[in-house]
Design a protein around this motif. Structure first.
Motif, PDB file in Angstrom:
ATOM      1  N   SER A  90       7.579  27.515  14.406  1.00 28.28           N
ATOM      2  CA  SER A  90       6.496  26.542  14.253  1.00 28.28           C
ATOM      3  C   SER A  90       6.444  25.564  15.410  1.00 28.28           C
ATOM      4  CB  SER A  90       6.679  25.781  12.949  1.00 28.28           C
ATOM      5  OG  SER A  90       6.709  26.676  11.879  1.00 28.28           O
ATOM      6  N   ASP A  91       7.646  25.187  15.939  1.00 29.21           N
ATOM      7  CA  ASP A  91       7.658  24.311  17.109  1.00 29.21           C
ATOM      8  C   ASP A  91       6.938  24.961  18.272  1.00 29.21           C
ATOM      9  OD1 ASP A  91       9.223  22.007  16.326  1.00 29.21           O
ATOM     10  OD2 ASP A  91      10.820  23.450  16.017  1.00 29.21           O
TER      11      ASP A  91
ATOM     12  N   ALA B 208       4.642  27.225  18.059  1.00 26.18           N
ATOM     13  CA  ALA B 208       3.205  27.308  17.765  1.00 26.18           C
ATOM     14  C   ALA B 208       2.521  25.969  18.027  1.00 26.18           C
ATOM     15  CB  ALA B 208       2.987  27.746  16.330  1.00 26.18           C
ATOM     16  N   VAL B 209       3.192  24.860  17.683  1.00 22.79           N
ATOM     17  CA  VAL B 209       2.612  23.535  17.943  1.00 22.79           C
ATOM     18  C   VAL B 209       2.493  23.295  19.438  1.00 22.79           C
ATOM     19  CG1 VAL B 209       3.029  21.071  17.707  1.00 22.79           C
ATOM     20  CG2 VAL B 209       3.366  22.548  15.784  1.00 22.79           C
ATOM     21  N   ALA B 210       3.536  23.685  20.185  1.00 23.37           N
ATOM     22  CA  ALA B 210       3.480  23.523  21.638  1.00 23.37           C
ATOM     23  C   ALA B 210       2.353  24.361  22.227  1.00 23.37           C
ATOM     24  CB  ALA B 210       4.817  23.929  22.249  1.00 23.37           C
TER      25      ALA B 210
ATOM     26  N   ASP C 225      -0.388  25.162  20.707  1.00 27.57           N
ATOM     27  CA  ASP C 225      -1.644  24.509  20.347  1.00 27.57           C
ATOM     28  C   ASP C 225      -1.978  23.385  21.337  1.00 27.57           C
ATOM     29  OD1 ASP C 225      -3.861  24.184  18.829  1.00 27.57           O
ATOM     30  OD2 ASP C 225      -2.905  22.924  17.337  1.00 27.57           O
ATOM     31  N   ALA C 226      -0.961  22.562  21.653  1.00 27.88           N
ATOM     32  CA  ALA C 226      -1.191  21.472  22.609  1.00 27.88           C
ATOM     33  C   ALA C 226      -1.533  22.031  23.985  1.00 27.88           C
ATOM     34  CB  ALA C 226       0.051  20.584  22.683  1.00 27.88           C
TER      35      ALA C 226
ATOM     36  N   VAL D  58      -3.789  30.339  16.352  1.00 30.63           N
ATOM     37  CA  VAL D  58      -2.968  29.403  15.580  1.00 30.63           C
ATOM     38  C   VAL D  58      -3.082  29.688  14.095  1.00 30.63           C
ATOM     39  CG1 VAL D  58      -2.745  26.988  14.941  1.00 30.63           C
ATOM     40  CG2 VAL D  58      -2.960  27.611  17.309  1.00 30.63           C
TER      41      VAL D  58
END
Lengths: 86, 111
Positions: A31-32, A34-36, A38-39, A75
């Motif tokens: 998930s980390d 995936a968040v990175a 996304d940013a 995402v």
């Protein structure tokens, strides 16, 4: 348009991409990452628009639009996979 | 005259947007757990895209409509993706930071 201003903007975006890539490589969980991702996608959309301005091609904006759509789908697909629905 | 003024206002917006990108990714590196990182990065980069695209649109006025379409799409979809990702990673079993004080999702399930 001042070209040095664009050098400044490109430098700031490059530092942002480097920090995002650090989290993308190091992130402890999926998930980390995936968040990175996304940013990084948002930064890349802005960078594509900046490339369109610098090369003065209106058609390059379509690339940014399609990139934003595909990133959103990516995402959501990762989220569904983690939830167990895929 | 008015062109030059719009150019400077657009440069200001572009600078604000790229600084939001920088702060969002600094938060992505510095924050302690997944949910704080998501809080720091998603909001700021969404606002950064909005400000950046509006600034570019003020510089190139004939592109403004298409840039607003891209900005509208990003602002519409980024919270949906982040919300789905947060919910999925909670269900996947990723723990909160040990100093977190409130867990509304768990409280809501106990009722």
């Amino acid at each position: 348009m001042n070209i040095y201003f664009f050098y400044l903007i490109i430098s700031i975006l490059a530092i942002s991409i480097a920090l995002g890539l650090y989290r993308l490589v190091k992130g402890p969980s999926v998930s980390d990452r995936a968040v990175a991702l996304d940013a990084l996608t948002n930064v890349t959309t802005a960078l594509l628009v900046l490339i369109a301005v610098l090369s003065a091609r209106f058609i390059y904006l379509d690339v940014a639009l399609v990139y934003a759509i595909l990133a959103f789908i990516g995402v959501v697909a990762i989220a569904r996979y983690l939830e167990g629905g895929l | 005259m008015i062109e030059e003024l719009l150019d400077y206002i657009g440069m200001f917006f572009v600078l604000i947007g790229s600084l939001f990108f920088l702060f969002g990714t600094i938060g992505l590196v510095r924050m302690p757990d997944l949910y704080n990182r998501m809080q720091a990065s998603t909001k700021t980069t969404t606002l950064g895209v909005l400000s950046f695209l509006v600034g570019i649109g003020l510089m190139e006025l004939s592109w403004l409509i298409k840039l607003l379409i891209i900005a509208f799409f990003v602002v519409l979809t980024a919270p949906i993706g982040a919300s789905a990702l947060a919910r999925a990673s909670y269900k996947h079993g990723i723990k909160l930071w040990k100093k977190s004080v409130v867990d509304k999702y768990k409280e809501g399930k106990n009722d």
